[in-house]
Design a protein around this motif. Structure first.
Motif, PDB file in Angstrom:
ATOM      1  N   SER A 150       0.824  -1.220   0.000  1.00 46.86           N
ATOM      2  CA  SER A 150       0.000   0.000   0.000  1.00 46.86           C
ATOM      3  C   SER A 150       0.851   1.259   0.000  1.00 46.86           C
ATOM      4  CB  SER A 150      -0.931   0.002   1.217  1.00 46.86           C
ATOM      5  OG  SER A 150      -1.833  -1.074   1.168  1.00 46.86           O
ATOM      6  N   GLY A 151       1.895   1.283   0.816  1.00 46.61           N
ATOM      7  CA  GLY A 151       2.737   2.474   0.882  1.00 46.61           C
ATOM      8  C   GLY A 151       3.460   2.740  -0.422  1.00 46.61           C
ATOM      9  N   TYR A 154       0.908   3.966  -2.979  1.00 45.35           N
ATOM     10  CA  TYR A 154       0.470   5.343  -2.742  1.00 45.35           C
ATOM     11  C   TYR A 154       1.446   6.307  -3.431  1.00 45.35           C
ATOM     12  CZ  TYR A 154      -1.153   9.550  -0.368  1.00 45.35           C
ATOM     13  OH  TYR A 154      -1.647  10.803  -0.096  1.00 45.35           O
ATOM     14  N   GLY A 155       2.743   6.074  -3.219  1.00 46.51           N
ATOM     15  CA  GLY A 155       3.731   6.913  -3.875  1.00 46.51           C
ATOM     16  C   GLY A 155       3.715   6.756  -5.384  1.00 46.51           C
ATOM     17  N   TRP A 157       1.101   6.047  -7.342  1.00 45.82           N
ATOM     18  CA  TRP A 157      -0.037   6.773  -7.931  1.00 45.82           C
ATOM     19  C   TRP A 157       0.162   8.274  -7.821  1.00 45.82           C
ATOM     20  CZ3 TRP A 157      -2.022   3.850 -11.169  1.00 45.82           C
ATOM     21  CH2 TRP A 157      -2.318   2.514 -10.915  1.00 45.82           C
ATOM     22  N   ALA A 158       0.820   8.729  -6.777  1.00 50.79           N
ATOM     23  CA  ALA A 158       1.110  10.155  -6.664  1.00 50.79           C
ATOM     24  C   ALA A 158       2.003  10.618  -7.812  1.00 50.79           C
ATOM     25  CB  ALA A 158       1.769  10.456  -5.320  1.00 50.79           C
ATOM     26  N   LYS A 204      -2.545  -2.900  -5.287  1.00 49.80           N
ATOM     27  CA  LYS A 204      -3.153  -1.857  -4.478  1.00 49.80           C
ATOM     28  C   LYS A 204      -3.501  -0.621  -5.317  1.00 49.80           C
ATOM     29  CE  LYS A 204      -2.996  -4.035  -0.554  1.00 49.80           C
ATOM     30  NZ  LYS A 204      -4.237  -4.518   0.078  1.00 49.80           N
ATOM     31  N   SER A 208      -4.622   1.453  -1.853  1.00 49.57           N
ATOM     32  CA  SER A 208      -3.379   2.186  -1.611  1.00 49.57           C
ATOM     33  C   SER A 208      -3.599   3.367  -0.680  1.00 49.57           C
ATOM     34  CB  SER A 208      -2.809   2.706  -2.941  1.00 49.57           C
ATOM     35  OG  SER A 208      -3.636   3.732  -3.480  1.00 49.57           O
ATOM     36  N   GLY A 209      -4.842   3.773  -0.525  1.00 49.91           N
ATOM     37  CA  GLY A 209      -5.141   4.948   0.282  1.00 49.91           C
ATOM     38  C   GLY A 209      -5.038   6.252  -0.470  1.00 49.91           C
ATOM     39  N   PHE A 210      -4.741   6.192  -1.757  1.00 48.64           N
ATOM     40  CA  PHE A 210      -4.651   7.410  -2.568  1.00 48.64           C
ATOM     41  C   PHE A 210      -6.068   7.872  -2.894  1.00 48.64           C
ATOM     42  CE2 PHE A 210      -3.571   9.964  -6.353  1.00 48.64           C
ATOM     43  CZ  PHE A 210      -2.555  10.740  -5.802  1.00 48.64           C
ATOM     44  N   ASN A 214     -10.302   5.981  -4.647  1.00 50.77           N
ATOM     45  CA  ASN A 214     -11.230   5.286  -3.754  1.00 50.77           C
ATOM     46  C   ASN A 214     -12.269   4.505  -4.551  1.00 50.77           C
ATOM     47  OD1 ASN A 214      -9.989   6.259  -1.473  1.00 50.77           O
ATOM     48  ND2 ASN A 214     -11.399   7.985  -1.210  1.00 50.77           N
ATOM     49  N   ASP A 218      -8.614  -3.618  -6.177  1.00 48.19           N
ATOM     50  CA  ASP A 218      -7.179  -3.902  -6.050  1.00 48.19           C
ATOM     51  C   ASP A 218      -6.816  -5.093  -6.928  1.00 48.19           C
ATOM     52  OD1 ASP A 218      -6.809  -1.810  -4.267  1.00 48.19           O
ATOM     53  OD2 ASP A 218      -7.196  -3.068  -2.511  1.00 48.19           O
TER      54      ASP A 218
END
Length: 558
Positions: A150-151, A154-155, A157-158, A204, A208-210, A214, A218
């Motif tokens: 996930s971490g 997240y990066g 997708w950013a 993710k 991923s939390g991005f 939402n 996944d």
């Protein structure tokens, strides 16, 4: 070990580290034009945003190697975005401006930029590794683990969103986003029944939390969906997202094997099935041929059957034809090697390897093979080095010679400025036809003027004997800092062990030499300079060898 793994060498990954290419579904209401095909008496759909003719492109670095030759009339300019989420391309210039500056420069050159996005393997930490990032030694496992983290995602997708934000600043310029050329093949190999829905691991996306993602599943299909969601969120409708078919994804690499026609159709059908299981109509698809010269494979890897014969071209064209028939995709051929058999200097030594792809596609008097590719749905051929030491249209060895003798520039210029293969009808007037009635042009928004790129500073590192070891020295220039990157060819990263210190950054005025670690017999190095946050210059990659009175620094890549 699968066929793909047996042909992949260290330099594929580390080279990508160094030279680190409308995204809604194509609607039925969109305008498509057609071209007849001689492959299976079917018609190919060519999106209206693509040129009317089959075009030529090539990899072009912002700071090209010595005597780099660009043919007149090439339409595409390719650049890797690589290095891993949060540590790669987004840091090459302030605020990820590398992508923006490259697009701006492409516009000035009158070319369409292609960004090959090679990030997932180099992100995070994957499945461990022996003293470095495991992207090479454990490529498939690293991709699997990074996708499930996930971490890391997240990066990831950013950084994708950041790219779109930069590209969106040029709404009238098509930008091609070639996403993860190896990832899809590895996911295919790990998916049961050629079905991405049966991939047994997490990817993710929403998880991923991005925030922009939402609710997206996944899964591999969710990954494809996310590419389009982020394009819509940023308004980067000028970006065309490209899928990649790895011809080794079925675990049978047709570039190394010779399937019969029935086997070939089965393999091609499996590629189609996997693509369709992603439930996403991409804007374009990339195919590979061979990413380095046949002579390179023969000499460096001991693979004599890397040379493509007529049956290899037949199989490749038939595979593409089946894929385009069943998916409606247009295809670009990517990272084709530059070698030839007609330049006398090409003797299958480092930097001077032979191949026959350039001459087969661009030096036949009637372009018969290239026409067959066009009939199968190919809209462009894009050349580039897939490894250090392969033939370059430049002086890669700093010996005053163009590696390929200027052959690629000559034949590509002749094609691009001659009778190019037409893919679809055009509104361009025929020669001698009366000019159309003049209509005042529509005012279009002008993108903001980007900050100019800093001047290029040329660095010339050399090596000297120092006691029982050696030191790297270089010319001192007016920059904020020097950075030494070193490692073996599977792990070329910023060093944390130069000269016994915790940093390999050398501020201007404090000296310009670095002692090599005692624990290493042979390493590959690059030298980077920065000023005002910009990467000013990346030196040629060179190998430093210990315990010699005089050390020669052969150029490997740039």
């Amino acid at each position: 070990m699968n066929n793909k793994e047996s042909k992949l060498s260290f330099d594929k990954v580390w080279l990508r580290k160094l030279i680190g290419a409308g995204v809604c579904c194509l609607l039925a209401a969109a305008l498509f034009l057609t071209v007849s095909t001689g492959q299976a008496n079917t018609e190919k759909t060519i999106p209206d945003w693509l040129p009317d003719h089959l075009e030529v492109g090539m990899s072009e670095l912002p700071s090209p190697p010595p005597m780099f030759q660009v043919p007149d009339g090439t339409a595409y300019r390719q650049q890797y975005l690589s290095g891993g989420a949060g540590t790669g391309w987004s840091t090459w210039n302030n605020n990820g401006d590398f992508a923006r500056l490259y697009i701006q420069k492409s516009i000035e050159k009158g070319k369409t930029p292609i960004f090959t996005y090679y990030m997932i393997c180099q992100s995070g930490h994957g499945g461990g590794g022996n003293g470095g990032h495991p992207c090479y030694s454990q490529e498939q496992n690293t991709i699997r683990d990074n996708l499930a983290n996930s971490g890391t995602m997240y990066g990831y997708w950013a950084n994708v969103k950041l790219f779109y934000e930069k590209a969106a600043q040029f709404p009238n310029q098509t930008v091609i986003f070639h996403v993860e050329p190896d990832m899809w093949g590895h996911i295919h190999q790990m998916s049961a029944n050629d079905n991405a829905g049966q991939y047994p691991h997490s990817v993710k996306v929403g998880g991923s939390g991005f925030g922009d993602l939402n609710g997206i599943s996944d899964t591999p299909a969710g990954f494809a969906d996310a590419l389009y969601r982020l394009r819509d969120v940023t308004g980067a409708h000028n970006v065309k997202i490209a899928y990649h078919v790895s011809i080794w994804g079925t675990r049978t690499d047709i570039s190394l094997s010779d399937p019969n026609p029935n086997e070939l159709q089965q393999l091609a059908g499996r590629s189609v099935q996997f693509y369709q299981s992603l439930d996403q109509q991409f804007d374009l698809t990339f195919f590979e041929m061979r990413d380095r010269d046949a002579g390179f494979y023969e000499v460096q890897y001991g693979i004599p059957n890397a040379w493509w014969q007529s049956n290899d071209y037949d199989n490749h064209i038939a595979w593409i034809d089946r894929f385009t028939n069943d998916t409606g995709q247009a295809v670009m051929l990517w990272q084709l090697p530059y070698g030839n058999t007609k330049t006398s200097d090409l003797n299958n030594t480092w930097g001077f390897f032979k191949d026959n792809i350039v001459e087969t596609l661009l030096d036949e008097s009637d372009y018969r093979t290239l026409k067959r590719y066009a009939d199968a749905g190919v809209v462009a051929i894009v050349f580039g080095q897939g490894a250090g030491g392969t033939t370059c249209p430049c002086d890669s060895n700093n010996d005053g010679r163009i590696d390929d003798g200027g052959f690629f520039k000559n034949v590509a210029s002749r094609y691009a400025n001659g009778n190019k293969i037409r893919l679809k009808e055009s509104n361009d007037p025929l020669p001698g036809a009366p000019a159309p009635t003049s209509v005042p042009p529509t005012q279009t928004p002008v993108p903001p003027t980007p900050t100019p790129e800093p001047e290029v500073i040329t660095l010339s590192p050399w090596v000297e004997r120092f006691g029982e070891g050696i030191v790297i020295r270089w010319n001192e220039v007016d920059v904020d800092s020097y950075e030494i990157w070193w490692g073996d060819t599977s792990n070329l990263i910023p060093s944390n062990d130069c000269n016994g210190s915790e940093s390999c950054t050398y501020p201007s005025g404090t000296g310009y030499m670095a002692t090599l670690p005692d624990s290493v017999d042979s390493r590959y190095y690059i030298l980077v300079t920065r000023k005002d946050g910009y990467v000013m210059e990346v030196s040629d990659v060179f190998q430093a060898v210990r315990l010699t009175e005089e050390v020669y620094l052969p150029v490997i890549a740039k």
